[in-house]
Scaffold this motif. Structure first.
Motif, short mmCIF file in Angstrom:
data_model
loop_
_atom_site.label_atom_id
_atom_site.label_comp_id
_atom_site.label_asym_id
_atom_site.label_seq_id
_atom_site.Cartn_x
_atom_site.Cartn_y
_atom_site.Cartn_z
N ALA A 167 43.68 81.65 136.69
CA ALA A 167 42.31 81.14 136.64
C ALA A 167 42.25 79.70 136.13
CB ALA A 167 41.44 82.04 135.76
N GLY A 168 43.11 79.37 135.17
CA GLY A 168 43.07 78.04 134.57
C GLY A 168 44.10 77.09 135.12
N MET A 169 44.83 77.56 136.13
CA MET A 169 45.92 76.78 136.72
C MET A 169 46.90 76.36 135.64
SD MET A 169 43.94 74.70 139.63
CE MET A 169 42.21 75.11 139.71
N ASP A 170 47.57 75.26 135.84
CA ASP A 170 48.58 74.86 134.86
C ASP A 170 47.97 74.35 133.56
OD1 ASP A 170 47.55 72.74 136.30
OD2 ASP A 170 49.36 71.53 136.13
N TYR A 171 46.67 74.07 133.55
CA TYR A 171 46.02 73.58 132.34
C TYR A 171 45.90 74.65 131.26
CZ TYR A 171 44.60 69.41 134.87
OH TYR A 171 44.59 68.24 135.58
N ALA A 172 45.82 75.90 131.67
CA ALA A 172 45.64 76.98 130.69
C ALA A 172 46.79 77.00 129.68
CB ALA A 172 45.51 78.33 131.38
N GLU A 173 47.99 76.64 130.13
CA GLU A 173 49.14 76.64 129.23
C GLU A 173 49.00 75.57 128.14
OE1 GLU A 173 52.57 76.25 131.67
OE2 GLU A 173 52.24 78.20 132.63
N ALA A 174 48.22 74.52 128.42
CA ALA A 174 48.03 73.44 127.45
C ALA A 174 46.87 73.71 126.50
CB ALA A 174 47.80 72.11 128.18
N ALA A 175 46.09 74.74 126.77
CA ALA A 175 44.93 75.06 125.92
C ALA A 175 45.38 75.80 124.67
CB ALA A 175 43.93 75.91 126.69
N PRO A 198 33.53 87.53 127.24
CA PRO A 198 33.26 86.99 128.58
C PRO A 198 33.52 88.01 129.68
CG PRO A 198 35.33 86.12 127.74
CD PRO A 198 34.69 86.89 126.61
N ASP A 199 32.74 87.91 130.76
CA ASP A 199 32.83 88.86 131.88
C ASP A 199 33.66 88.36 133.05
OD1 ASP A 199 31.08 90.72 130.69
OD2 ASP A 199 29.32 89.75 131.54
N ILE A 200 33.73 87.05 133.24
CA ILE A 200 34.28 86.49 134.47
C ILE A 200 35.51 85.63 134.16
CG2 ILE A 200 33.77 85.06 136.49
CD1 ILE A 200 30.80 85.89 136.10
N ALA A 201 36.66 86.05 134.67
CA ALA A 201 37.91 85.35 134.41
C ALA A 201 37.85 83.90 134.89
CB ALA A 201 39.08 86.08 135.07
N GLY A 202 37.22 83.65 136.01
CA GLY A 202 37.13 82.29 136.54
C GLY A 202 36.40 81.34 135.60
N ASN A 203 35.36 81.82 134.94
CA ASN A 203 34.66 80.99 133.96
C ASN A 203 35.55 80.68 132.77
OD1 ASN A 203 32.26 80.74 135.38
ND2 ASN A 203 31.30 82.49 134.37
N VAL A 204 36.28 81.68 132.32
CA VAL A 204 37.20 81.45 131.20
C VAL A 204 38.26 80.44 131.59
CG1 VAL A 204 38.89 82.53 129.66
CG2 VAL A 204 36.75 83.72 130.19
N GLY A 205 38.80 80.57 132.80
CA GLY A 205 39.80 79.63 133.27
C GLY A 205 39.25 78.21 133.33
N THR A 206 38.03 78.05 133.81
CA THR A 206 37.41 76.73 133.88
C THR A 206 37.23 76.14 132.48
OG1 THR A 206 36.28 77.27 135.93
CG2 THR A 206 35.34 75.48 134.63
N ILE A 207 36.79 76.97 131.54
CA ILE A 207 36.59 76.51 130.16
C ILE A 207 37.93 76.16 129.52
CG2 ILE A 207 35.85 77.26 127.86
CD1 ILE A 207 33.56 78.80 129.37
N LEU A 208 38.97 76.94 129.79
CA LEU A 208 40.30 76.63 129.24
C LEU A 208 40.81 75.30 129.79
CD1 LEU A 208 42.10 80.09 129.25
CD2 LEU A 208 41.05 78.88 127.31
N ARG A 209 40.57 75.06 131.05
CA ARG A 209 40.99 73.78 131.65
C ARG A 209 40.27 72.62 130.97
NH1 ARG A 209 42.51 72.65 137.56
NH2 ARG A 209 42.49 70.38 137.63
N MET A 210 38.95 72.76 130.81
CA MET A 210 38.18 71.71 130.15
C MET A 210 38.66 71.52 128.71
SD MET A 210 34.12 71.68 129.25
CE MET A 210 34.29 73.21 128.35
#
Length: 149
Positions: free
Chosen positions: A46-54, A8-20
């Motif tokens: 990028a994923g806020m606090d949700y990234a830790e739960a992914a 992946p190229d864009i950290a924000g997209n990865v963060g959004t996907i990790l949150r989902m």
């Protein structure tokens, strides 16, 4: 069901996907190298606090990912003839998305067990990577009864 992101190229997209993925309980495979500095701090931002739960698995390259992959690899690609509404998903499928700028290389494209595109109006090329992941994952979870309860 899993989501895999190929370089992946864009950290924000990865963060959004990790949150989902965290919200739906779906593991994510990140196939490196990434087009941004890949660090736990950057992903948390990028994923806020949700990234830790992914549930995240990092792979040094395609070969490392492929050697550990179980289930079918379902590639989302604008080059597919099969549309998402006609695709049949299995519970252990891996929904693979290519990088935002380059997609996936030909050997990865050819390796996919199933190639699927999201139908769009004529004249439009593609959707944002995170949006595409959400649309495809929702359909795959619907078909397989994988929505969290």
């Amino acid at each position: 069901m899993r989501i895999a992101l190929h370089q992946p190229d864009i950290a924000g997209n990865v963060g959004t996907i990790l949150r989902m993925a965290a919200c739906f309980g779906v593991p994510v495979d990140i196939i490196e190298p990434c087009g941004f500095p890949f660090s736990e701090r950057a992903l948390r931002r990028a994923g806020m606090d949700y990234a830790e739960a992914a549930e995240i698995s990092r792979h040094a390259d395609w070969e490392a990912f492929e050697s550990r992959a179980t289930g079918r690899i379902v590639l989302l690609t604008t080059a597919a003839d099969l549309t998402l509404d006609k695709a049949s998903f299995l519970p252990d499928d891996i929904v693979l998305l290519g990088s935002e700028g380059a997609g996936v290389p030909r050997p990865v494209h050819d390796r996919a067990d199933l190639r699927v595109r999201i139908p769009m109006r004529p004249g439009f090329r593609s959707l944002n990577m995170a949006v595409s992941a959400g649309i495809a994952l929702a359909e795959a979870l619907r078909q397989t009864g994988g929505w969290p309860q």
